[in-house]
Write an enzyme that holds these catalytic residues in place. Sequence first.
Site, PDB file in Angstrom:
ATOM      1  N   CYS A   1       1.127  -1.304   0.136  1.00  0.00           N
ATOM      2  CA  CYS A   1      -0.173   0.002  -0.178  1.00  0.00           C
ATOM      3  C   CYS A   1       0.849   1.550   0.109  1.00  0.00           C
ATOM      4  O   CYS A   1       1.483   1.246  -0.983  1.00  0.00           O
ATOM      5  CB  CYS A   1      -0.961  -0.100   1.326  1.00  0.00           C
TER       6      CYS A   1
ATOM      7  N   HIS B   1      -3.980  -4.823   0.463  1.00  0.00           N
ATOM      8  CA  HIS B   1      -3.650  -6.041   2.243  1.00  0.00           C
ATOM      9  C   HIS B   1      -3.412  -6.970   2.046  1.00  0.00           C
ATOM     10  O   HIS B   1      -4.409  -7.464   2.967  1.00  0.00           O
ATOM     11  CB  HIS B   1      -4.343  -4.541   3.512  1.00  0.00           C
TER      12      HIS B   1
ATOM     13  N   GLU C   1      -2.028  -8.243   3.700  1.00  0.00           N
ATOM     14  CA  GLU C   1      -0.631  -9.324   5.560  1.00  0.00           C
ATOM     15  C   GLU C   1      -1.846  -9.137   6.444  1.00  0.00           C
ATOM     16  O   GLU C   1      -2.056 -10.005   7.236  1.00  0.00           O
ATOM     17  CB  GLU C   1      -0.412  -8.322   5.769  1.00  0.00           C
TER      18      GLU C   1
HETATM   19  N1  LIG Z   1      -1.795   6.455   2.408  1.00  0.00           N
HETATM   20  C1  LIG Z   1      -1.550   6.020   1.443  1.00  0.00           C
HETATM   21  C2  LIG Z   1      -1.777   4.273   1.368  1.00  0.00           C
HETATM   22  C3  LIG Z   1      -3.303   4.020   2.237  1.00  0.00           C
HETATM   23  C4  LIG Z   1      -2.503   2.722   3.065  1.00  0.00           C
HETATM   24  O1  LIG Z   1      -1.366   2.008   3.111  1.00  0.00           O
HETATM   25  N2  LIG Z   1      -3.226   2.214   3.609  1.00  0.00           N
HETATM   26  C5  LIG Z   1      -3.458   1.749   4.620  1.00  0.00           C
HETATM   27  C6  LIG Z   1      -4.519   1.696   5.533  1.00  0.00           C
HETATM   28  C7  LIG Z   1      -4.147   2.586   6.806  1.00  0.00           C
HETATM   29  C8  LIG Z   1      -5.199   2.654   7.971  1.00  0.00           C
HETATM   30  O2  LIG Z   1      -6.128   4.100   7.396  1.00  0.00           O
HETATM   31  O3  LIG Z   1      -5.400   1.838   8.872  1.00  0.00           O
HETATM   32  C9  LIG Z   1      -2.867   6.022   0.508  1.00  0.00           C
HETATM   33  O4  LIG Z   1      -4.059   6.975   1.165  1.00  0.00           O
HETATM   34  O5  LIG Z   1      -2.987   6.416  -0.332  1.00  0.00           O
END
Ligand SMILES: N[C@@H](CCC(=O)NCCCC(=O)O)C(=O)O
Length: 259
Positions: A112, A220, A222
């Site tokens: 991500c 994601h 994971e």
């Molecule tokens: N900030 C970037 C990457 C998005 C990301 O890594 N999301 C993970 C979820 C994090 C959370 O809100 O718990 C984007 O917005 O593209």
Amino acid sequence: MTKPIVAVPADIRSFDGATWHAVQHQYVRAALNASGVMAFIIPAFEEGYDIDAILDRVDGVLVSGSASNVHPARYGKEATDADGPFDPARDATSLPLIRRAIDRAIPLLAICRGIQELNVALGGTLASEIQDQPGIWDHRKPADVDRDGMYAIRQNVMVREGTCIAGIVGSGEIKVNSLHRQAIAETAPRLAVEAVAEDGTVEAVSVIDARAFAVGVQWHPEYWAETDKPSNQLFTAFGDAVRDYAAAKLPVTAAKVVA
Ligand SMILES: N[C@@H](CCC(=O)NCCCC(=O)O)C(=O)O
């Protein structure tokens, strides 16, 4: 063989009146339970790091997601309100760690925010608030649901034939989760697009001519790494690459340590 170690660069977070270096549990849990490797969290600093000293001591790099975004100055753009929130210490730690891991053929899995950092680290750019663009699906995390709901498997992506990812999860359509507002705009010259969403959003890349596993995914894996087949296949492949690297890595000799 002792259990290999992967570096996971931290976010800077503030809560309980203090500043923390943090990684969400789901990433280090997937590393241990699906990849079979130990995750060592790397604190985020804007300066003072010896990246090679970190990489000398690990067998892989896992770059996690985050609600923060890479600062546009890192890809030659002016920052706007739409581009935040920022985490400059995370940028300053992640980007050189990614570049140097690729140079040193240390296995890399970027997730991500991680795929976005991989793209920027190799010269690409990002787009913000992609859901506001014509024809682009809303890739943001669902609102008003619990965490499992936020990470629900709900989006089709098409894995291209003959790619690194296809060799792991198979080519064709797979279902993934989606929690992002940004995406790759200009793909870095050294990245091959390996999977796309139905609206054309880049969902996976690999490093062209990489001498080791070097993959980024916008989704994601994971979160469901122990139960969702493509997620588990990806983390298993990463773990296998890390074990291969660890087994082939010459021990740090006493002479080198003394020097
Ligand atoms: N900030 C970037 C990457 C998005 C990301 O890594 N999301 C993970 C979820 C994090 C959370 O809100 O718990 C984007 O917005 O593209």
